[in-house]
Design a protein around this motif. Structure first.
Motif, mmCIF file in Angstrom:
data_model
loop_
_atom_site.group_PDB
_atom_site.id
_atom_site.type_symbol
_atom_site.label_atom_id
_atom_site.label_comp_id
_atom_site.label_asym_id
_atom_site.label_seq_id
_atom_site.Cartn_x
_atom_site.Cartn_y
_atom_site.Cartn_z
ATOM 1 N N PHE A 117 -50.978 61.803 -40.229
ATOM 2 C CA PHE A 117 -51.929 61.833 -41.345
ATOM 3 C C PHE A 117 -52.164 60.430 -41.895
ATOM 4 O O PHE A 117 -53.286 60.077 -42.269
ATOM 5 N N GLN A 118 -51.133 59.616 -41.949
ATOM 6 C CA GLN A 118 -51.295 58.240 -42.420
ATOM 7 C C GLN A 118 -52.184 57.449 -41.462
ATOM 8 O O GLN A 118 -53.043 56.677 -41.893
ATOM 9 N N GLU A 119 -51.991 57.651 -40.145
ATOM 10 C CA GLU A 119 -52.854 56.996 -39.158
ATOM 11 C C GLU A 119 -54.293 57.459 -39.327
ATOM 12 O O GLU A 119 -55.231 56.655 -39.272
ATOM 13 N N TYR A 120 -54.460 58.743 -39.527
ATOM 14 C CA TYR A 120 -55.796 59.325 -39.681
ATOM 15 C C TYR A 120 -56.490 58.750 -40.912
ATOM 16 O O TYR A 120 -57.665 58.384 -40.865
ATOM 17 N N LEU A 121 -55.756 58.643 -42.004
ATOM 18 C CA LEU A 121 -56.321 58.087 -43.226
ATOM 19 C C LEU A 121 -56.720 56.623 -43.018
ATOM 20 O O LEU A 121 -57.786 56.196 -43.464
ATOM 21 N N ALA A 122 -55.886 55.864 -42.304
ATOM 22 C CA ALA A 122 -56.216 54.461 -42.023
ATOM 23 C C ALA A 122 -57.485 54.358 -41.184
ATOM 24 O O ALA A 122 -58.356 53.504 -41.450
ATOM 25 N N VAL A 123 -57.629 55.225 -40.192
ATOM 26 C CA VAL A 123 -58.834 55.224 -39.358
ATOM 27 C C VAL A 123 -60.058 55.571 -40.194
ATOM 28 O O VAL A 123 -61.113 54.946 -40.061
#
Length: 157
Positions: free
Chosen positions: A30-36
């Motif tokens: 989810f953190q990766e997704y938010l960064a993207v």
């Protein structure tokens, strides 16, 4: 308090550890997704179509990964609720789940924000296309063959 065997206790501890590891993995995704999504917002504002396409592809990959991870987490959640709830004395799993819920809300908000920016940008592009006047709209091609019209010429010698 009920008495449980060592084997059952070991099984519950293993379930708790695996469930916690899965939740932490999901939080990382989810953190990766938010960064993207945040980078995608910047690409939308900068009108960088290549980066936008790359972000969309990365977003799809992360979303697929999250979906697969969720398929594994659901059964572990059920096992955790039935077997290991008494072992989580510090509330680690509850804290991770709360963090996941917060991240998920942020992801949804950022996703909606990006969609609105894309919609606004598409409206702007459509308006520009409607306002575009083609100077060659009613002109036939300069490369088209001209049909010769017959004229009679009288030549006397």
């Amino acid at each position: 308090m009920e008495e449980i065997s060592q084997a059952e206790l070991d099984e519950r501890v293993a379930i708790l550890r695996k469930f916690r590891a899965l939740l932490e993995q999901q939080r990382k995704k989810f953190q990766e997704y938010l960064a993207v999504l945040e980078k995608q917002e910047h690409s939308i504002e900068e009108e960088d179509t290549e980066a936008l396409v790359a972000h969309a592809e990365l977003e799809q990959a992360i979303a697929g990964s999250l979906s697969n991870l969720q398929k594994v987490i659901v059964p572990f959640s059920e096992m955790y609720k039935s077997a290991a709830s008494s072992l989580d004395r510090h509330g680690d799993v509850a804290a991770i789940q709360a963090d996941l819920n917060r991240l998920q809300a942020k992801v949804l908000a950022q996703n909606e924000k990006n969609r609105e920016k894309i919609r606004a940008h598409l409206v702007q592009i459509r308006r520009q296309l409607d306002e575009f006047k083609n100077p060659y709209r009613n002109v036939s091609s300069v490369y088209a063959k001209k049909v010769a019209q017959g004229n009679l010429v009288a030549v006397e010698v």
